[in-house]
Write a protein that holds these residues in place. Structure first.
Motif, PDB file in Angstrom:
ATOM      1  N   LEU A   1     -17.235 -39.048   8.568  1.00 41.32           N
ATOM      2  CA  LEU A   1     -17.359 -39.876   7.514  1.00 41.32           C
ATOM      3  C   LEU A   1     -18.607 -39.378   6.676  1.00 41.32           C
ATOM      4  CD1 LEU A   1     -16.189 -42.389   6.301  1.00 41.32           C
ATOM      5  CD2 LEU A   1     -17.773 -43.729   7.353  1.00 41.32           C
ATOM      6  N   VAL A   2     -19.935 -39.030   7.573  1.00 45.15           N
ATOM      7  CA  VAL A   2     -21.147 -38.560   7.022  1.00 45.15           C
ATOM      8  C   VAL A   2     -21.044 -37.191   6.538  1.00 45.15           C
ATOM      9  CG1 VAL A   2     -22.393 -40.542   7.975  1.00 45.15           C
ATOM     10  CG2 VAL A   2     -22.226 -38.514   9.138  1.00 45.15           C
ATOM     11  N   GLY A   3     -20.057 -36.246   6.702  1.00 46.84           N
ATOM     12  CA  GLY A   3     -20.183 -35.120   6.285  1.00 46.84           C
ATOM     13  C   GLY A   3     -20.664 -33.958   7.388  1.00 46.84           C
ATOM     14  N   ILE A   4     -20.448 -34.360   8.687  1.00 50.17           N
ATOM     15  CA  ILE A   4     -20.640 -33.262   9.597  1.00 50.17           C
ATOM     16  C   ILE A   4     -19.616 -32.593   9.969  1.00 50.17           C
ATOM     17  CG2 ILE A   4     -21.334 -32.953  12.084  1.00 50.17           C
ATOM     18  CD1 ILE A   4     -23.537 -33.908  10.571  1.00 50.17           C
TER      19      ILE A   4
ATOM     20  N   GLU B   1     -35.761 -43.940   2.837  1.00 48.69           N
ATOM     21  CA  GLU B   1     -35.538 -42.524   2.508  1.00 48.69           C
ATOM     22  C   GLU B   1     -34.501 -41.890   3.215  1.00 48.69           C
ATOM     23  OE1 GLU B   1     -37.619 -41.413   0.066  1.00 48.69           O
ATOM     24  OE2 GLU B   1     -39.173 -42.246  -0.031  1.00 48.69           O
ATOM     25  N   PRO B   2     -33.058 -42.304   2.888  1.00 57.77           N
ATOM     26  CA  PRO B   2     -32.009 -41.821   3.886  1.00 57.77           C
ATOM     27  C   PRO B   2     -31.592 -40.567   3.318  1.00 57.77           C
ATOM     28  CG  PRO B   2     -31.343 -43.451   2.225  1.00 57.77           C
ATOM     29  CD  PRO B   2     -32.747 -43.496   2.265  1.00 57.77           C
ATOM     30  N   THR B   3     -31.865 -39.994   2.201  1.00 58.00           N
ATOM     31  CA  THR B   3     -31.540 -38.794   1.425  1.00 58.00           C
ATOM     32  C   THR B   3     -32.944 -37.627   1.606  1.00 58.00           C
ATOM     33  OG1 THR B   3     -31.776 -39.463  -0.550  1.00 58.00           O
ATOM     34  CG2 THR B   3     -29.478 -39.874   0.382  1.00 58.00           C
ATOM     35  N   THR B   4     -33.775 -38.299   2.166  1.00 59.09           N
ATOM     36  CA  THR B   4     -35.078 -37.158   1.886  1.00 59.09           C
ATOM     37  C   THR B   4     -34.726 -35.929   2.481  1.00 59.09           C
ATOM     38  OG1 THR B   4     -36.510 -39.161   2.243  1.00 59.09           O
ATOM     39  CG2 THR B   4     -37.514 -36.915   2.850  1.00 59.09           C
TER      40      THR B   4
ATOM     41  N   GLN C   1     -22.966 -36.749  -1.803  1.00 58.64           N
ATOM     42  CA  GLN C   1     -21.871 -37.276  -1.016  1.00 58.64           C
ATOM     43  C   GLN C   1     -22.460 -38.461  -0.217  1.00 58.64           C
ATOM     44  OE1 GLN C   1     -21.103 -33.914   1.419  1.00 58.64           O
ATOM     45  NE2 GLN C   1     -20.421 -32.613  -0.293  1.00 58.64           N
ATOM     46  N   ILE C   2     -23.652 -38.551   0.191  1.00 57.04           N
ATOM     47  CA  ILE C   2     -24.121 -39.707   1.065  1.00 57.04           C
ATOM     48  C   ILE C   2     -24.086 -40.697  -0.022  1.00 57.04           C
ATOM     49  CG2 ILE C   2     -26.143 -40.587   2.056  1.00 57.04           C
ATOM     50  CD1 ILE C   2     -24.295 -38.821   4.016  1.00 57.04           C
ATOM     51  N   LEU C   3     -24.666 -40.708  -1.089  1.00 60.79           N
ATOM     52  CA  LEU C   3     -24.845 -41.900  -2.073  1.00 60.79           C
ATOM     53  C   LEU C   3     -23.403 -42.563  -2.316  1.00 60.79           C
ATOM     54  CD1 LEU C   3     -27.785 -40.553  -4.450  1.00 60.79           C
ATOM     55  CD2 LEU C   3     -27.869 -42.488  -2.446  1.00 60.79           C
ATOM     56  N   THR C   4     -22.452 -41.440  -2.596  1.00 62.74           N
ATOM     57  CA  THR C   4     -21.010 -42.240  -2.906  1.00 62.74           C
ATOM     58  C   THR C   4     -20.444 -42.924  -1.794  1.00 62.74           C
ATOM     59  OG1 THR C   4     -20.722 -40.169  -4.331  1.00 62.74           O
ATOM     60  CG2 THR C   4     -18.822 -41.224  -3.532  1.00 62.74           C
TER      61      THR C   4
END
Length: 563
Positions: A154-157, A196-199, A208-211
């Motif tokens: 889901l988080v793109g790993i 700061e989750p996308t730092t 992708q994470i924001l979407t």
């Protein structure tokens, strides 16, 4: 809203009569030998189910302290002279610890700014995510494993099944952050506090994470408190925004109101901040400081009872580069592309294959003892400032450690004078040198790390995401500082970053990395003006089109906010 109005009256599409979280007149104070420091001063705001409120402001403005207070993660280090934190009708500040533990990780979860210090270095990724599922959902065995794989995907790993047994140090900064997000989402919380989750993420994964977060909100009705210094992200994801300065909310309202018609002078300055300028020119006869490659760094993948090597992760796969005196070579690419590993290989901080010539001397075969005298001339600023700063040492001792190791400035008075100058150079008050890392914000800790790197007057510095933890206004200051230091001292930089605007403002030459290899390279102006590969064009499109998308998204939010 104007700063004169009550800080808690924030416009939003959801009525404020039934908030999920209500912070009322909250103050947070830290005690020290010098007295009491008020980090948050009478802050108020509310978040309704499904709403996203963004906290923005410079490093040290109190954003993270406010967020940590929600789950009382500062208990023992700080106290609350005033205020309430009401979640689902219960004041969390008055809740017994036993009841609070049931809220943490299940009803309210948090993605921290620095994943390396938030993840246990001794436990695998599978075990750490599985622990959350076992404690709060009772999942074990095959069911837990299936859910973990689902979350990682889901988080793109990539290759999630192969990553289950990996430890945090075997992942890139961006991959570690995605693991943290997976852990936070494991129990489908009512409120996600994202600091700061996308730092640490490159621009494509950031999008992708924001979407992903937006989709999860729609599906779960999850609310978010989103802390960031990236105003483009605020435009894209938030419904409402509070602007913090020196522990207070100076302006609040809908995103459209605050961004299109900022009332406070600080908000106006914050919105206008942007890294500007271009790299310092490099002389035609500039000395070659680093000549490396082709470099290989392959990590073995071990499986089975006997832990036999069955494959390799090709973190760096045949990369060559040259760095001259006074030059900045930028390295860009997605998380996991090999950028940081390349920098560590050049410094001989990770095992690599291939020639590395530094100051005209081959160093790839030198022992750690033989390398020590060269450490004065090669320094590094790590991506995670808190993980690289000893929590048991004062800032004065941290910055002066290199001076002691290299036998410089033997008297304490002389060392403190040099440390004070280094702290001043990076925009910190030398009077704070006897404080400890936990007393500083993430951005301030990054500046401390930069001070530690420059205190020895090195010739070559690897900068691994040195501005990632900084708000835009401080980013611009740091970029100017790095350029000034380079011009004055002839420094050479290897500048690793996913922030392409900062790279464009600082680098002379750019390497674009993907899956451990350089897919494109050239002078900065040429790469940015006419990228040749599809991968590079995708990176640039994600970085420079996001602001245009954000404006449209902010307008959509504005349509949902009542007049």
């Amino acid at each position: 809203m104007s700063p004169g109005r009550p800080a808690g009256t924030v416009s939003r599409a959801v009525p404020m009569t039934d908030p999920l979280l209500s912070i009322q007149d909250l103050s947070v104070a830290f005690r020290s030998s010098e007295g009491e420091t008020l980090a948050v001063d009478r802050v108020s705001f509310s978040i309704a189910p499904g709403d996203t409120l963004a906290l923005v402001g410079e490093s040290g403005s109190g954003k993270s302290v406010t967020a940590l207070s929600i789950l009382r993660l500062l208990d023992g280090a700080a106290h609350h002279p005033s205020g309430k934190i009401v979640f689902k009708g219960r004041d969390l500040l008055q809740l017994p610890e036993r009841d609070l533990r049931k809220v943490r990780g299940a009803d309210i979860t948090m993605v921290f700014q620095e994943p390396m210090t938030s993840l246990n270095p001794l436990h695998s990724i599978q075990r750490q995510i599985g622990e959350v599922l076992q404690l709060h959902r009772g999942l074990t065995g095959k069911k837990a494993r299936a859910r973990i794989l689902e979350l990682l995907d889901l988080v793109g790993i990539r290759d999630a099944e192969r990553r289950l047994g990996a430890y945090p140090h075997e992942l890139s900064g961006g991959q570690r952050q995605r693991v943290m997000i997976a852990m936070a989402l494991a129990c489908e919380p009512d409120l996600l506090v994202a600091d700061e989750p996308t730092t640490a993420l490159d621009v494509t994964v950031q999008a992708q994470i924001l979407t992903l977060l937006a989709d999860l909100q729609k599906r779960l009705g999850m609310a978010m408190l989103f802390i960031t210094h990236d105003l483009g992200i605020v435009r894209r994801i938030a419904t409402s925004v509070c602007v913090m300065l020196r522990g207070r909310i100076v302006e609040a309202g809908s995103v459209a109101e605050v961004f299109d018609r900022p009332q406070h002078e600080y908000t106006q300055r914050l919105l206008a901040s942007e890294p500007t300028g271009r790299a310092n020119p490099v002389g035609l006869r500039a000395e070659m400081l680093v000549d490396a490659g082709p470099i290989k760094v392959w990590f073995p993948i071990k499986q089975g009872l006997l832990r036999r090597t069955t494959d390799h992760v090709k973190a760096v796969d045949g990369v060559s580069l040259v760095v001259r005196q006074g030059e900045t070579v930028g390295v860009v690419g997605e998380s996991g592309s090999g950028k940081t590993t390349l920098g560590l290989a050049l410094l001989r901080l990770t095992v690599s294959e291939g020639p590395i010539v530094f100051l005209g001397k081959p160093i790839e075969a030198l022992t750690p003892r033989a390398m020590r005298p060269l450490r004065r001339d090669m320094q590094v600023v790590f991506q995670d400032p808190y993980g690289s700063l000893s929590p048991r040492m004062s800032i004065a001792d941290i910055v002066a450690e290199g001076l002691v190791v290299q036998g410089q400035a033997k008297s304490r008075t002389e060392r403190r004078a040099i440390v004070a100058k280094a702290l001043t150079d990076v925009g910190l008050d030398p009077a704070a040198m006897d404080r400890y890392p936990h007393e500083f914000s993430g951005g301030q800790r990054q500046r401390i790390a930069i001070a530690r790197a420059i205190v020895l007057n090195p010739r070559f510095v690897v900068l691994d995401e040195p501005t990632s933890a900084l708000d835009r206004s401080v980013q611009a200051q740091i970029v100017t500082l790095l350029r000034d230091l380079q011009r004055e001292r002839g420094l050479a930089y290897l500048f690793i970053s996913h922030d392409l605007k900062v790279v464009r403002a600082l680098a002379n030459y750019v390497l674009v990395m993907q899956n451990g290899r350089v897919v494109e390279e050239g002078p900065t102006a040429e790469i940015f003006a006419d990228p040749k590969t599809e991968y590079t064009r995708t990176l640039f499109a994600a970085a420079f089109d996001m602001e245009a998308e954000s404006v449209d998204d902010a307008s959509a939010h504005a349509d949902a906010v009542p007049a």
